[in-house]
Enzyme design. Structure first.
Site, PDB file in Angstrom:
ATOM      1  N   ASN A   9       0.801  -1.360  -0.138  1.00 50.36           N
ATOM      2  CA  ASN A   9      -0.019  -0.044  -0.071  1.00 50.36           C
ATOM      3  C   ASN A   9       0.849   1.297   0.112  1.00 50.36           C
ATOM      4  OD1 ASN A   9      -1.981   1.953   0.496  1.00 50.36           O
ATOM      5  ND2 ASN A   9      -2.130   1.378   2.626  1.00 50.36           N
ATOM      6  N   LYS A  11      -0.101   4.332  -0.245  1.00 54.58           N
ATOM      7  CA  LYS A  11      -0.794   5.485   0.163  1.00 54.58           C
ATOM      8  C   LYS A  11      -0.478   6.577  -0.803  1.00 54.58           C
ATOM      9  CE  LYS A  11       0.498   3.642   4.434  1.00 54.58           C
ATOM     10  NZ  LYS A  11       0.170   3.638   5.922  1.00 54.58           N
ATOM     11  N   HIS A  99      -9.558   0.883   4.701  1.00 58.17           N
ATOM     12  CA  HIS A  99      -8.091   1.096   5.364  1.00 58.17           C
ATOM     13  C   HIS A  99      -8.370   1.946   6.701  1.00 58.17           C
ATOM     14  CE1 HIS A  99      -4.135   2.334   6.170  1.00 58.17           C
ATOM     15  NE2 HIS A  99      -3.867   1.168   5.489  1.00 58.17           N
ATOM     16  N   GLU A 101      -6.790   4.517   7.447  1.00 57.62           N
ATOM     17  CA  GLU A 101      -6.478   5.874   7.460  1.00 57.62           C
ATOM     18  C   GLU A 101      -8.077   6.465   6.743  1.00 57.62           C
ATOM     19  OE1 GLU A 101      -2.780   5.501   5.116  1.00 57.62           O
ATOM     20  OE2 GLU A 101      -2.041   4.636   7.267  1.00 57.62           O
ATOM     21  N   GLU A 169      -5.297  -5.201  10.551  1.00 54.61           N
ATOM     22  CA  GLU A 169      -4.423  -4.057  10.789  1.00 54.61           C
ATOM     23  C   GLU A 169      -4.566  -3.337  12.088  1.00 54.61           C
ATOM     24  OE1 GLU A 169      -2.482  -2.792   7.019  1.00 54.61           O
ATOM     25  OE2 GLU A 169      -4.249  -2.060   7.032  1.00 54.61           O
ATOM     26  N   GLY A 175       2.202   2.237  10.740  1.00 55.54           N
ATOM     27  CA  GLY A 175       3.142   3.385  10.282  1.00 55.54           C
ATOM     28  C   GLY A 175       3.927   3.847  11.689  1.00 55.54           C
ATOM     29  N   SER A 215       3.371  -2.129  10.409  1.00 56.25           N
ATOM     30  CA  SER A 215       4.906  -2.000  10.733  1.00 56.25           C
ATOM     31  C   SER A 215       5.730  -3.223  10.378  1.00 56.25           C
ATOM     32  CB  SER A 215       5.107  -1.719  12.150  1.00 56.25           C
ATOM     33  OG  SER A 215       4.589  -0.175  12.233  1.00 56.25           O
TER      34      SER A 215
HETATM   35  C1  PEP Z   1      -0.874  -0.071   5.823  1.00 60.71           C
HETATM   36  O1  PEP Z   1      -0.841   1.216   5.292  1.00 60.71           O
HETATM   37  O2  PEP Z   1      -1.844  -0.732   5.620  1.00 60.71           O
HETATM   38  C2  PEP Z   1       0.285  -0.244   6.484  1.00 60.71           C
HETATM   39  C3  PEP Z   1       0.206  -1.528   7.390  1.00 60.71           C
HETATM   40  O3  PEP Z   1       1.246   0.490   6.910  1.00 60.71           O
HETATM   41  P1  PEP Z   1       2.679   0.238   7.401  1.00 60.71           P
HETATM   42  O4  PEP Z   1       3.172  -1.047   7.098  1.00 60.71           O
HETATM   43  O5  PEP Z   1       3.731   1.257   7.249  1.00 60.71           O
HETATM   44  O6  PEP Z   1       2.562   0.090   9.070  1.00 60.71           O
END
Ligand code: PEP
Length: 259
Positions: A9, A11, A99, A101, A169, A175, A215
């Site tokens: 992803n 973003k 997601h 965000e 998630e 992040g 992460s």
């Molecule tokens: C994501 O954006 O779905 C995500 C898991 O980001 P990150 O790996 O940076 O935590």
């Protein structure tokens, strides 16, 4: 049979030249050590790059391209929005829905996520439904309750097939560099699979892929990739670098194969 997967992803990152540069480096780095079919790779770039990346990869590439978002309606006067047909015609096959965000920074409700999931399924694209709890939910012992609410609100009677994907998630892990303990990721992915078995059928639960996201990086991916209910990862930050995402995809491919 569940082929494990590595999803990127991006973003709101990269320019178009940077996105194409990633593809030149990533594809040979991945297929140096991995056979087609060992891992399902999907990249979710910013929407204007879907078509140029698809063109760059070519029609016979095993790498899929996805969209980070979709609109709920089939077509019409919805300035700025993107429908399933538009996304498919540009080369997308997978769609991220819910997601964190979009849920927490752009105020998407469980109900809206459900309508988007419905659209993706009706348009015969592959949904990647993201679910996960906030830190305050986990601290209050409400993790399973929150995830169950998200699942129930999203699936409002639509059919589901093994082609659907769910990404667990935890929001506090996205992040932040604070990845979930593998035992917690396994517990939640197992919980989601059990929910699918009860809500749909045990066969659907056995075939649906459930990913961990939060992460993930080349150093910690093998801890997740070997978990029985974790079929790969949805990766944000570490997917922006071709070498790092190739290392993650390879670790997933070499984690024991299809389940
Ligand atoms: C994501 O954006 O779905 C995500 C898991 O980001 P990150 O790996 O940076 O935590």
């Amino acid at each position: 049979m569940r082929i494990p997967c590595a999803y990127a992803n991006w973003k709101m990152h990269k320019t178009l030249p940077e996105a194409l540069e990633f593809i030149y480096e990533f594809v040979p780095a991945l297929f140096r050590d991995v056979k087609e079919g060992d891992v399902g790779v999907t990249i979710f770039p910013p929407a204007p790059y879907i078509w140029p990346i698809r063109q760059e990869l070519g029609d016979d590439s095993p790498i899929f391209i996805g969209s980070q978002n979709i609109y709920t309606e089939k077509e019409g006067a919805f300035t700025g929005e993107l429908s399933g047909n538009i996304l498919r015609s540009a080369g997308a096959s997978h769609i991220l829905v819910g997601h964190s965000e979009r849920r927490h920074k752009l105020d998407e409700s469980n109900e809206l996520v459900g309508r988007k999931l419905d659209r993706v399924i009706r348009d015969r694209l592959f949904p990647v439904l993201c679910v996960g709890e906030l830190l305050r939910d986990r601290e209050a012992g409400r993790t399973k309750e929150v995830v169950k609410e998200q699942l129930e609100a999203a699936w409002t009677g639509q059919e589901v097939t093994g082609g659907a994907i769910i990404a667990y998630e935890p929001v506090w892990a996205i992040g932040t560099g604070k990845n979930a303990e593998p035992r917690d990721a396994q517990e939640m992915c197992e919980y989601i699979r059990t929910w699918i078995a009860e809500y749909f059928t045990p066969e659907t639960a056995a075939s649906i892929r459930i990913l961990y996201g939060g992460s993930v990086n080349p150093e910690n991916i093998s801890q997740y990739a070997r978990l029985p209910d974790v079929d790969g990862a949805l990766v944000g930050g570490a997917s922006l670098d071709p070498g790092s995402f190739a290392a993650i995809a390879k670790a997933i491919a070499h984690s024991g194969g299809a389940r």
